[in-house]
Design a protein around this motif. Structure first.
Motif, short mmCIF file in Angstrom:
data_model
loop_
_atom_site.label_atom_id
_atom_site.label_comp_id
_atom_site.label_asym_id
_atom_site.label_seq_id
_atom_site.Cartn_x
_atom_site.Cartn_y
_atom_site.Cartn_z
N ALA A 250 38.26 43.77 32.94
CA ALA A 250 37.07 44.31 31.83
C ALA A 250 37.03 45.99 31.91
CB ALA A 250 35.73 43.71 31.85
N LEU A 251 36.78 46.28 33.76
CA LEU A 251 36.38 47.51 34.25
C LEU A 251 37.79 48.24 34.01
CD1 LEU A 251 35.33 45.97 38.13
CD2 LEU A 251 34.08 46.94 36.14
N ILE A 252 38.17 47.90 33.87
CA ILE A 252 40.02 49.03 33.69
C ILE A 252 40.08 49.23 32.38
CG2 ILE A 252 41.80 49.30 33.24
CD1 ILE A 252 41.14 49.60 36.37
N GLY A 253 39.24 48.16 31.45
CA GLY A 253 39.02 48.40 29.75
C GLY A 253 37.79 49.93 29.93
N ASP A 254 37.13 49.69 30.55
CA ASP A 254 35.71 50.55 30.09
C ASP A 254 35.74 51.70 31.60
OD1 ASP A 254 34.34 48.21 29.11
OD2 ASP A 254 33.31 47.65 30.47
N TYR A 255 37.56 52.10 31.80
CA TYR A 255 37.39 53.18 32.94
C TYR A 255 37.73 54.36 31.31
CZ TYR A 255 39.36 56.98 36.26
OH TYR A 255 39.21 57.36 37.08
N PRO A 256 36.72 55.30 32.23
CA PRO A 256 37.12 56.26 31.25
C PRO A 256 37.95 57.40 31.05
CG PRO A 256 35.17 57.31 33.32
CD PRO A 256 35.29 55.45 32.85
N GLY A 257 38.58 57.33 32.27
CA GLY A 257 40.01 58.02 32.24
C GLY A 257 41.72 56.81 31.96
N ASP A 258 42.11 57.59 31.97
CA ASP A 258 43.74 56.68 31.86
C ASP A 258 44.14 55.99 32.87
OD1 ASP A 258 45.96 56.30 30.52
OD2 ASP A 258 47.03 57.97 30.53
N ALA A 259 44.16 54.94 32.88
CA ALA A 259 44.27 53.91 33.63
C ALA A 259 45.42 52.35 32.40
CB ALA A 259 43.12 53.61 34.51
N GLU A 260 46.29 51.72 33.83
CA GLU A 260 46.19 50.60 33.79
C GLU A 260 46.69 49.63 34.38
OE1 GLU A 260 50.57 50.95 32.34
OE2 GLU A 260 51.24 51.16 34.15
N ILE A 261 46.27 47.67 34.34
CA ILE A 261 46.57 47.41 35.29
C ILE A 261 47.81 46.52 35.13
CG2 ILE A 261 44.90 45.82 33.99
CD1 ILE A 261 43.58 44.49 37.01
N ASN A 262 48.23 45.44 36.62
CA ASN A 262 49.76 44.80 37.08
C ASN A 262 48.72 43.91 37.89
OD1 ASN A 262 50.74 46.60 34.93
ND2 ASN A 262 50.92 48.08 36.82
N THR A 263 48.82 42.94 37.28
CA THR A 263 48.36 41.51 37.56
C THR A 263 49.47 40.92 38.07
OG1 THR A 263 46.26 41.52 36.39
CG2 THR A 263 46.78 39.42 38.38
N VAL A 264 49.23 40.12 39.38
CA VAL A 264 50.87 39.16 39.67
C VAL A 264 49.95 38.38 40.55
CG1 VAL A 264 52.47 40.90 39.73
CG2 VAL A 264 51.09 40.65 42.11
N ALA A 265 50.53 37.04 40.42
CA ALA A 265 49.65 35.33 41.37
C ALA A 265 49.87 36.67 42.66
CB ALA A 265 50.48 34.56 41.40
N ILE A 266 49.17 36.20 44.10
CA ILE A 266 48.90 36.59 44.50
C ILE A 266 49.90 35.99 46.47
CG2 ILE A 266 47.67 34.15 46.35
CD1 ILE A 266 45.99 36.43 47.95
N GLU A 267 50.20 36.16 46.41
CA GLU A 267 51.67 34.89 46.59
C GLU A 267 52.55 36.20 46.67
OE1 GLU A 267 51.04 33.30 49.93
OE2 GLU A 267 49.17 33.16 48.49
N GLN A 268 52.59 36.40 45.36
CA GLN A 268 53.96 37.63 45.12
C GLN A 268 53.63 38.75 45.64
OE1 GLN A 268 54.78 37.18 40.32
NE2 GLN A 268 56.02 38.89 41.13
#
Length: 442
Positions: free
Chosen positions: A76-94
């Motif tokens: 949600a935070l990245i979705g509201d960011y006024p700049g150009d950004a992307e988020i990549n999520t991986v499991a914590i152990e990986q």
């Protein structure tokens, strides 16, 4: 699991230094004295060649917070960011296993979630982290943080390489309604705690929840606290820094005490992750769980107000009181081709508004680092957590945060072997020391 979202347009006194005036608005002094960009605040670009061409593409955030609620909050935070950004999520152990690869790659992620303290310093010592000292000066993004928080976020050379955004406490969590049903109360002494465990076991309840299956680092929680209660915070930090040996009689005494707890753990703990270990508590099949306050998000909403906690009782009356209060946030890769944009994203994530959004959406009991986040409306559980950290004499982080991710792997191996078969403590400690020496000699 991998997801991508893109948007466009120390001692307790040291830990709390400078924060006493904040009261319940937070233990740590705040972030974002100004939300200006590096150009607007007169800060200088670091970590890259200032003559390089204009970077293209979004700023990337590599995210280890893969549990549904915090993942949703960051998306949600990245979705509201006024700049150009992307988020990549991986499991914590990986994420943990690949973190060095991320940072050393030719095209690293710009910003990464991780931890303050020794673990960040290790990566900084290898030249892998972006120097963000300018964010801590003048009207920079973190200029109003306390000296203790600055120290946690600093490399060995004194530069700042981390932006902390939240912290939390560890304690033994339980459900008030379950204790009432069983006619028991929170213990005040170690002897009372062991007696409570015996009482609950006799009722057919697993006294202690834990999840060391896919998250073996959870075994270090009890090791840390028993070492803090028996030998004290100073010895604990020195041990993790390699100034003592795991074969010391002091460490053997820790495992001897740890052995007393083994009959009281949930017999299925080796098949649970730390999240899954909550389910028996939800069903009143297990009673207590030594874990960080982030555990609240794994309980059903209608049970969260039922949660309470007590600190691990003292064992050695001659050592100062100590609590674990890990600090989370972000660091950036020194190999980023867009340090300006990277720092703008870091400043956004550290703002009071972003911290408030993260805490609300994640349903977490983590505490914000920004003083402008109003904690007066936070739950009684969180207020009690603040009081706990205000009253303790010493603050530590967690095993790997006070040492390194590499040393954590040695603890994972030694402690899971110990929990499966505690009959040869000297042999386990000898193996642990040999593995630790290989880490320290690197």
């Amino acid at each position: 699991m991998n997801t991508t979202t893109r948007t466009s347009p120390v001692s307790r006194r040291g830990f709390l230094l400078g924060a006493s005036a904040l009261g319940t608005s937070g233990l740590l002094a705040g972030c974002l004295g100004s939300e200006g960009t590096p150009e607007e605040t007169g800060t200088e670009q670091t970590g890259t060649d200032e003559t390089s061409s204009e970077p293209s593409g979004p700023v990337t955030l590599q995210n280890s917070q893969s549990d549904p609620a915090p993942r949703e909050a960051l998306e949600a935070l990245i979705g509201d960011y006024p700049g150009d950004a992307e988020i990549n999520t991986v499991a914590i152990e990986q994420f943990r296993a690949q973190l060095s690869t991320y940072l050393t790659s030719a095209n690293p992620p710009d910003v990464l979630t991780w931890y303050a303290g020794s673990v960040a310093r290790d990566y900084a010592a290898e030249g892998l982290l972006l120097d963000v000292s300018d964010m801590w000066e003048g009207e920079g993004a973190c200029a109003n943080f306390s000296d203790a928080l600055r120290e946690l976020s600093s490399a060995e050379d004194g530069s700042q390489i981390f932006v902390p955004t939240n912290y939390y406490w560890w304690s033994i969590f339980y459900k008030k309604s379950a204790f009432e049903e069983w006619g028991v109360s929170a213990p005040e002494t170690w002897e009372d705690f062991l007696a409570l465990c015996e009482d609950l076991k006799g009722r057919g309840v697993s006294p202690l929840a834990n999840g060391i299956g896919s998250t073996p680092w959870m075994a270090s929680g009890w090791f840390d606290y028993l070492n803090l209660r028996i030998n004290g915070a100073q010895y604990h930090r020195e041990l993790l820094a390699g100034e003592h040996a795991f074969t010391d009689p002091e460490v053997e005494a820790v495992l001897e005490e740890y052995t007393k707890l083994i009959p009281y753990f949930d017999p299925n703990m080796a098949s649970y992750s730390y999240q899954e270990a909550v389910t028996p508590m939800v069903q009143n099949e297990s009673a207590m769980y030594l874990i960080g306050a982030f555990v609240t998000q794994f309980f059903p909403e209608d049970q969260r107000d039922d949660l309470d906690f007590f600190s691990v009782p003292p064992i050695n009356p001659d050592v100062p009181s100590a609590e674990e209060a890990p600090t989370d946030g972000y660091f950036a890769a020194s190999g980023t081709d867009n340090p300006e944009g990277t720092k703008e994203l870091l400043a956004y994530l550290a703002s009071a508004e972003s911290q408030q959004t993260f805490i609300e959406i994640s349903g977490s009991s983590n505490l914000p680092t920004h003083p402008d986040v109003d904690t007066s409306s936070f739950s009684p559980l969180v207020q009690k957590g603040i009081e706990l950290l205000n009253s303790t004499e010493e603050i530590t982080q967690f095993f790997n945060r006070d040492s390194s991710d590499a040393l954590q792997a040695t603890a994972d191996d030694a402690l899971t072997r110990f929990l499966a078969d505690p009959s040869d403590i000297p042999g386990i400690l000898e193996g642990w020391q040999a593995a630790a020496e290989r880490v320290w000699d690197q």
